[in-house]
Every structure is written in structure tokens, then in C-alpha cells.
Design a protein around this motif. Structure first.
Motif, PDB file in Angstrom:
ATOM      1  N   MET A 121      32.248  52.470  29.678  1.00 36.21           N
ATOM      2  CA  MET A 121      33.363  51.989  28.847  1.00 36.21           C
ATOM      3  C   MET A 121      34.603  51.784  29.730  1.00 36.21           C
ATOM      4  N   PRO A 122      35.446  50.805  29.416  1.00 36.59           N
ATOM      5  CA  PRO A 122      36.662  50.621  30.191  1.00 36.59           C
ATOM      6  C   PRO A 122      37.591  51.798  30.005  1.00 36.59           C
ATOM      7  N   THR A 123      38.387  52.086  31.054  1.00 36.42           N
ATOM      8  CA  THR A 123      39.318  53.201  30.991  1.00 36.42           C
ATOM      9  C   THR A 123      40.661  52.739  30.484  1.00 36.42           C
ATOM     10  N   GLY A 124      41.485  53.696  30.011  1.00 40.86           N
ATOM     11  CA  GLY A 124      42.864  53.393  29.640  1.00 40.86           C
ATOM     12  C   GLY A 124      42.975  52.733  28.299  1.00 40.86           C
ATOM     13  N   THR A 125      44.115  52.059  28.058  1.00 39.76           N
ATOM     14  CA  THR A 125      44.434  51.496  26.756  1.00 39.76           C
ATOM     15  C   THR A 125      44.405  49.976  26.747  1.00 39.76           C
ATOM     16  N   GLN A 126      43.992  49.317  27.817  1.00 37.87           N
ATOM     17  CA  GLN A 126      43.987  47.870  27.849  1.00 37.87           C
ATOM     18  C   GLN A 126      42.876  47.325  26.962  1.00 37.87           C
ATOM     19  N   ALA A 127      43.056  46.104  26.456  1.00 43.06           N
ATOM     20  CA  ALA A 127      42.071  45.501  25.574  1.00 43.06           C
ATOM     21  C   ALA A 127      40.763  45.280  26.322  1.00 43.06           C
ATOM     22  N   PRO A 128      39.607  45.633  25.706  1.00 40.16           N
ATOM     23  CA  PRO A 128      38.329  45.455  26.400  1.00 40.16           C
ATOM     24  C   PRO A 128      37.930  43.985  26.459  1.00 40.16           C
ATOM     25  N   LEU A 129      37.115  43.652  27.442  1.00 42.13           N
ATOM     26  CA  LEU A 129      36.505  42.337  27.480  1.00 42.13           C
ATOM     27  C   LEU A 129      35.463  42.249  26.362  1.00 42.13           C
ATOM     28  N   LEU A 130      35.251  41.057  25.843  1.00 38.80           N
ATOM     29  CA  LEU A 130      34.390  40.875  24.664  1.00 38.80           C
ATOM     30  C   LEU A 130      32.994  40.436  25.080  1.00 38.80           C
ATOM     31  N   ARG A 131      32.029  41.298  24.896  1.00 39.94           N
ATOM     32  CA  ARG A 131      30.643  40.950  25.189  1.00 39.94           C
ATOM     33  C   ARG A 131      30.099  40.065  24.077  1.00 39.94           C
ATOM     34  N   GLY A 132      29.302  39.078  24.462  1.00 40.30           N
ATOM     35  CA  GLY A 132      28.728  38.157  23.496  1.00 40.30           C
ATOM     36  C   GLY A 132      29.651  37.027  23.098  1.00 40.30           C
ATOM     37  N   ALA A 133      30.866  36.964  23.673  1.00 42.11           N
ATOM     38  CA  ALA A 133      31.782  35.867  23.362  1.00 42.11           C
ATOM     39  C   ALA A 133      31.308  34.591  24.041  1.00 42.11           C
ATOM     40  N   SER A 134      31.889  33.467  23.603  1.00 43.12           N
ATOM     41  CA  SER A 134      31.478  32.193  24.188  1.00 43.12           C
ATOM     42  C   SER A 134      31.813  32.109  25.672  1.00 43.12           C
ATOM     43  N   LEU A 135      32.891  32.795  26.091  1.00 42.62           N
ATOM     44  CA  LEU A 135      33.264  32.816  27.500  1.00 42.62           C
ATOM     45  C   LEU A 135      32.639  34.034  28.158  1.00 42.62           C
ATOM     46  N   PRO A 136      31.858  33.878  29.231  1.00 42.61           N
ATOM     47  CA  PRO A 136      31.226  35.021  29.893  1.00 42.61           C
ATOM     48  C   PRO A 136      32.251  36.048  30.351  1.00 42.61           C
ATOM     49  N   LEU A 137      31.768  37.270  30.591  1.00 45.56           N
ATOM     50  CA  LEU A 137      32.652  38.351  31.002  1.00 45.56           C
ATOM     51  C   LEU A 137      33.439  37.995  32.266  1.00 45.56           C
ATOM     52  N   ALA A 138      32.768  37.380  33.235  1.00 43.24           N
ATOM     53  CA  ALA A 138      33.456  37.019  34.473  1.00 43.24           C
ATOM     54  C   ALA A 138      34.580  36.033  34.194  1.00 43.24           C
ATOM     55  N   GLY A 139      34.348  35.082  33.300  1.00 46.50           N
ATOM     56  CA  GLY A 139      35.388  34.128  32.947  1.00 46.50           C
ATOM     57  C   GLY A 139      36.545  34.773  32.224  1.00 46.50           C
ATOM     58  N   GLN A 140      36.227  35.729  31.320  1.00 50.37           N
ATOM     59  CA  GLN A 140      37.293  36.451  30.627  1.00 50.37           C
ATOM     60  C   GLN A 140      38.160  37.241  31.603  1.00 50.37           C
ATOM     61  N   LEU A 141      37.495  37.905  32.550  1.00 47.30           N
ATOM     62  CA  LEU A 141      38.230  38.702  33.526  1.00 47.30           C
ATOM     63  C   LEU A 141      39.081  37.809  34.425  1.00 47.30           C
ATOM     64  N   ALA A 142      38.514  36.686  34.848  1.00 46.38           N
ATOM     65  CA  ALA A 142      39.269  35.747  35.680  1.00 46.38           C
ATOM     66  C   ALA A 142      40.484  35.214  34.926  1.00 46.38           C
ATOM     67  N   GLU A 143      40.301  34.886  33.647  1.00 46.65           N
ATOM     68  CA  GLU A 143      41.413  34.365  32.857  1.00 46.65           C
ATOM     69  C   GLU A 143      42.491  35.427  32.655  1.00 46.65           C
ATOM     70  N   ARG A 144      42.058  36.687  32.509  1.00 43.08           N
ATOM     71  CA  ARG A 144      43.030  37.766  32.338  1.00 43.08           C
ATOM     72  C   ARG A 144      43.957  37.863  33.558  1.00 43.08           C
ATOM     73  N   TYR A 145      43.362  37.827  34.747  1.00 41.78           N
ATOM     74  CA  TYR A 145      44.194  37.904  35.955  1.00 41.78           C
ATOM     75  C   TYR A 145      44.963  36.612  36.181  1.00 41.78           C
ATOM     76  N   ALA A 146      44.357  35.461  35.862  1.00 45.54           N
ATOM     77  CA  ALA A 146      45.071  34.187  36.018  1.00 45.54           C
ATOM     78  C   ALA A 146      46.307  34.143  35.128  1.00 45.54           C
ATOM     79  N   GLN A 147      46.165  34.680  33.893  1.00 39.86           N
ATOM     80  CA  GLN A 147      47.308  34.716  32.982  1.00 39.86           C
ATOM     81  C   GLN A 147      48.428  35.575  33.553  1.00 39.86           C
ATOM     82  N   ARG A 148      48.080  36.703  34.146  1.00 38.79           N
ATOM     83  CA  ARG A 148      49.093  37.577  34.730  1.00 38.79           C
ATOM     84  C   ARG A 148      49.802  36.887  35.895  1.00 38.79           C
ATOM     85  N   ILE A 149      49.034  36.132  36.679  1.00 42.69           N
ATOM     86  CA  ILE A 149      49.626  35.422  37.816  1.00 42.69           C
ATOM     87  C   ILE A 149      50.542  34.311  37.313  1.00 42.69           C
ATOM     88  N   ARG A 150      50.109  33.559  36.294  1.00 38.71           N
ATOM     89  CA  ARG A 150      50.928  32.474  35.760  1.00 38.71           C
ATOM     90  C   ARG A 150      52.232  32.989  35.167  1.00 38.71           C
TER      91      ARG A 150
END
Length: 480
Positions: A1-30
Motif C-alpha cells: 500500500m502507498p505510504t502517507g496521505t497522498q492520493a493513491p494511483l488508481l488500478r484498473g483505470a484507463s490510464l496505466p499506473l506508469a502514465g498516472q505516475l508520470a502525469e502526477r510528476y509532470a503536473q508538479r513540474i508544470r
């Protein structure tokens, strides 16, 4: 399970986990929550934080590298690259998403985090918490200001040099510190940071070399670098600046200036002794550089602590201070005292910036200073901070931590024993905003030191969490 209070990545979503994680960091950079040069968690740490496999993290980092947002540095990890702004069309096509809080990667991110943070859970805070300040002092000043006798202050531009009543009070304040400056040698500013900015713009040129404390104030590092100034970091410890290194740098690079905090240095809490202050002034004479003495925390120090400006007589030293640390950060009132020949250029640039500083706030500060009310308030703060330092020292010792310098004033320079930049994110996930030592390094060098705010670090739960995070990191870093 993910640690801390951050929102978990969504398994089974249309966007794969790697894409979700990449978008999360890309959003922070933007959104500039991760700035160029920021180091991302290691693959193993990132996988653990988000509850995914290392393969998923590698795939996400690959996507970010392909997008030009990350770069891999051999044996060091992954770092944010200098990125080009996205087009308006690309920005509008991105879905809105909640952005989890990110541990500070530079001074701007730390300040942004402080605006959002609960002071009670912010050991990395750079100011006193609001409940330590005295609203009645401010309210009384504003009531007096609204009386008929002060009407002229409220409807005029004011004197470009600053409110005359405030400069009179400041001249007396400086005299109490042994600094002899007439009101005509004082220029008020929109906070101490504005005073430092005026000095950079009027006294320095692109290409000049400037000595700076390391560790020191990251905002000043950024301002100097933006102005094209070459930084010459002077190592600073619990014993003060390394004057042997400073002398060698001065001989080699002929610096134009030295910017330093002589009293209650941020982050170490150190104050210069007389012997080092005298030697520093001799070096300034020998190598022909001027000194900017930032005394932003001066009200939290005893008045007998020596100031460079008092020893130098404002010959080579320009003295800078302000009131946000003891009155309220909302009142941006600062000032500088300097030799008359420097004052004209500084006043001219202040005029170009915004005509003048606020005569209303400046007169209110003058009213706070009159009859010794601000002096008594500062004395109460010093006494309360002394009690807080005793409690924090006890809590730190109970968890086995040591100090790199004897705590004094508002800050302590804590040795956590592990890379504090790596510990900052899991601490934030647990709800604690910290200030890792790399934020205060002119070269962003990682290390085991962390700045601790004595007023906001008195909860035993913070110290237990810090101990747990440090032990967890040390355990994962140990060879199998």
C-alpha cells in the motif's frame, strides 16, 4: 500500500499506473512545485511511496525523460530539467487534477508550503507562528494612526526616504545597538528583502563576485544568480564563517561584497563574536569589498551582541533589518542604514520601483516602537523562545539527535544522520513540513542537516516521526 496521505494511483483505470505516475510528476513540474534541479525519489523510494513496482516507476521516469522534463545523472538519480513553457492549447487539453503536496525542493517551494501549512505542524517554518505575536500591539497602533493627527499620513505619497517619525525611531534603535546613523542615513523599504534587492541592483554589476554564507538564505542565492553575480560560498558552521576560506577566496577572486547574517544566522543560529567581527572587517579593508549585514532576526537577540555596522561605523558595512519577524509578516516594513554617498542611488531605484513605501504602515511601526512597546514585546519573545529551545533540545535528545551548532534564537541546525532531502517527502506525507539542509546550500549539496524552528517543533509526535523516517531510510540504504 502507498505510504502517507497522498492520493493513491488508481488500478484498473484507463490510464496505466506508469502514465498516472508520470502525469502526477509532470503536473508538479508544470505548476512549479518541482523546480529545475530538484531531485526525484529513487526508483525504490518512489515505488514504496506509491505502492507500485519498481518497473512501473522506471516506465514513468522514462516517459518524463522522453517529454524532456527529467534527466538522469549517473549514480545520482533523476532530476528536473529546465523545461520550455507548454503551449496554451496543450495546457487547456490537460485534465484538472488534485496535486498532492510536495516536499520543498528550493526556497520558493518552502515558502509556498509555509503559506499553505499549519504552523503547529511546520517545523521548517521560517517565522514565528501567529499565536506568538501580539495583535493588541498592532491594533493599538492602527487606532492611533486613524486619529485626526495622522490624517496627512494616510492621504499622501509620503517621503521617498521613508516616514520621518519612523526614521527618527530607527535612529534611536540603532544607537541602542551602538550603530550611529542619523535619520538622513536611513532608507525605509518594503521589507528587508526589498532592501537587499536595492543593494544588489545599485552596488553590483553582472559578473561581480560576491561572498555568501553557506549555509545561507536560498532566496538571496537565487536573486544574486539572477542578477548575473558569481557566488563565492563561505562555509559557515556553529563556530561562524570560516574566515581562512574567506581570505583565500578574496585573494583569488577579488569579490565586490560579502552578504552575511552576523546575528542569529539563518539556519545555524550562530552570532559573530568580537574577534571574528574585527578580523572580518580587516579582511574587507585588505581586499576592498563592502559588507551587507542582514540583521532580520536582530529583535530576537540580546542588544549587547556585536554588530558589524557598529564596529565599522557604516563605512564599509550597510545594515539591513525589518519588522516582519516580530510584528507581523503582513506588514512589509524594512530599512537599511548606510553611508550618505550610497543613499542617493538606493533612493532613486526605490522611486523607480514604486515611488515610495507605505507611509501608513511605516507610521504604524513607529507608533509600535514608541514608549518601548515593541522592545517589551521582543523581550517577551526572547524569553518564550528560551523556554522553547530547552523543550526542543530535550525532545531531540530523547530521540538520539544532535545539533551541528548550539541552538539560539528561532532556529536550530539539527543533524538527522541521513539525507534530509530524502526524508522530507515521507515527513510531509505524514503531515510535517520540514526544511532540509540542501535548501540552504549555495550548491544544493545534500546532507544530514535540517533547520528546526524552535517555536513550531515542540510536539513529541514530530520527533517520533522524524526518528522513524530516519531509521527507515537508514535501514533501506544499508547493504543486504
Amino acid at each position: 500500500m502507498p505510504t502517507g496521505t497522498q492520493a493513491p494511483l488508481l488500478r484498473g483505470a484507463s490510464l496505466p499506473l506508469a502514465g498516472q505516475l508520470a502525469e502526477r510528476y509532470a503536473q508538479r513540474i508544470r505548476e512549479r512545485l518541482l523546480l529545475p534541479g530538484a531531485r526525484l525519489p529513487s526508483v525504490r523510494d518512489c515505488a514504496r511511496q506509491h505502492g507500485v513496482s519498481p518497473h512501473t516507476v522506471v516506465a514513468a521516469y522514462d516517459q518524463l525523460q522522453a517529454a524532456g522534463l527529467l534527466e538522469a545523472r549517473r549514480q545520482r538519480g533523476f532530476f528536473v530539467r529546465e523545461s520550455r513553457p507548454a503551449s496554451a492549447a496543450a495546457r487547456s487539453s490537460r485534465p484538472a487534477a488534485a496535486v498532492p503536496r510536495q516536499a520543498p525542493v528550493d526556497a520558493t517551494a518552502l515558502i509556498r508550503g509555509m503559506f499553505e501549512a499549519d504552523a503547529a505542524r511546520s517545523p521548517g517554518l521560517g517565522t514565528l507562528p501567529a499565536d506568538w505575536l501580539d495583535p493588541s500591539l498592532l491594533q493599538s497602533a492602527m487606532r492611533r494612526l486613524h486619529q485626526a493627527e495622522s490624517l496627512g499620513v494616510q492621504v499622501s505619497y509620503g517621503d521617498p526616504s521613508g516616514d520621518e517619525r519612523l526614521r527618527d525611531a530607527l535612529s534611536q534603535r540603532l544607537a541602542d545597538l551602538g550603530i550611529h546613523a542619523s535619520p538622513a542615513q536611513i532608507l525605509t523599504t518594503n521589507g528587508a528583502t526589498h532592501a537587499l534587492d536595492l543593494l544588489i541592483r545599485t552596488q553590483l554589476q553582472p559578473g561581480d563576485a560576491v561572498l555568501v554564507d553557506d549555509p545561507g538564505w536560498a532566496i538571496m542565492f537565487a536573486r544574486l544568480t539572477q542578477a548575473g553575480i558569481r557566488l563565492l560560498p563561505v562555509p559557515r558552521s556553529g563556530r561562524g564563517p570560516d574566515l581562512d576560506v574567506l581570505a583565500a577566496l578574496a585573494a583569488q577572486h577579488a569579490p565586490r561584497a560579502y552578504l552575511t547574517v552576523s546575528v542569529l544566522h539563518n539556519p545555524t543560529g550562530h552570532s559573530l563574536n568580537l574577534a571574528d567581527a574585527h578580523r572580518l572587517l580587516r579582511l574587507a579593508d585588505e581586499h576592498d569589498f563592502f559588507i551587507v549585514e542582514d540583521d532580520s532576526y536582530g529583535f530576537l537577540a540580546a542588544e549587547h551582541v556585536p554588530r558589524l555596522a557598529a564596529l565599522d561605523g557604516l563605512r564599509r558595512v550597510t545594515y539591513v533589518s525589518g519588522f516582519s519577524k516580530v510584528l507581523t509578516p503582513a506588514w512589509r516594513v524594512g530599512y537599511l542604514a548606510t553611508a550618505p554617498e550610497r543613499l542617493r542611488a538606493l533612493t532613486d531605484v526605490k522611486l523607480l520601483d514604486g515611488l515610495t513605501s507605505s507611509p501608513v504602515l511605516e507610521r504604524a511601526v513607529a507608533l509600535c516602537m514608541e514608549q518601548g512597546r515593541l522592545r517589551r514585546h521582543a523581550q517577551r519573545l526572547r524569553e518564550r523562545l528560551a523556554q522553547a529551545r530547552q523543550r526542543v533540545a530535550s525532545l531531540a535528545a530523547r530521540q538520539g539527535f544532535t545539533w551541528a551548532a548550539p541552538p539560539d534564537g528561532l532556529f536550530g541546525w539539527l543533524d538527522v544522520g541521513v539525507d534530509t532531502e530524502r526524508v522530507a517527502q515521507p515527513m510531509l506525507d505524514a503531515g510535517w513540513l520540514t526544511a532540509p539542509g540542501a535548501l540552504f546550500s549555495a550548491t544544493r549539496a545534500p546532507g544530514s542537516l535540517m533547520r528546526i524552528n524552535m517555536a513550531t517543533s515542540q510536539d513529541p509526535a514530530f520527533w517520533r516521526q522524524l526518528r522513524a523516517c530516519a531509521d527507515d531510510f537508514r535501514g533501506r540504504a544499508a547493504p543486504p
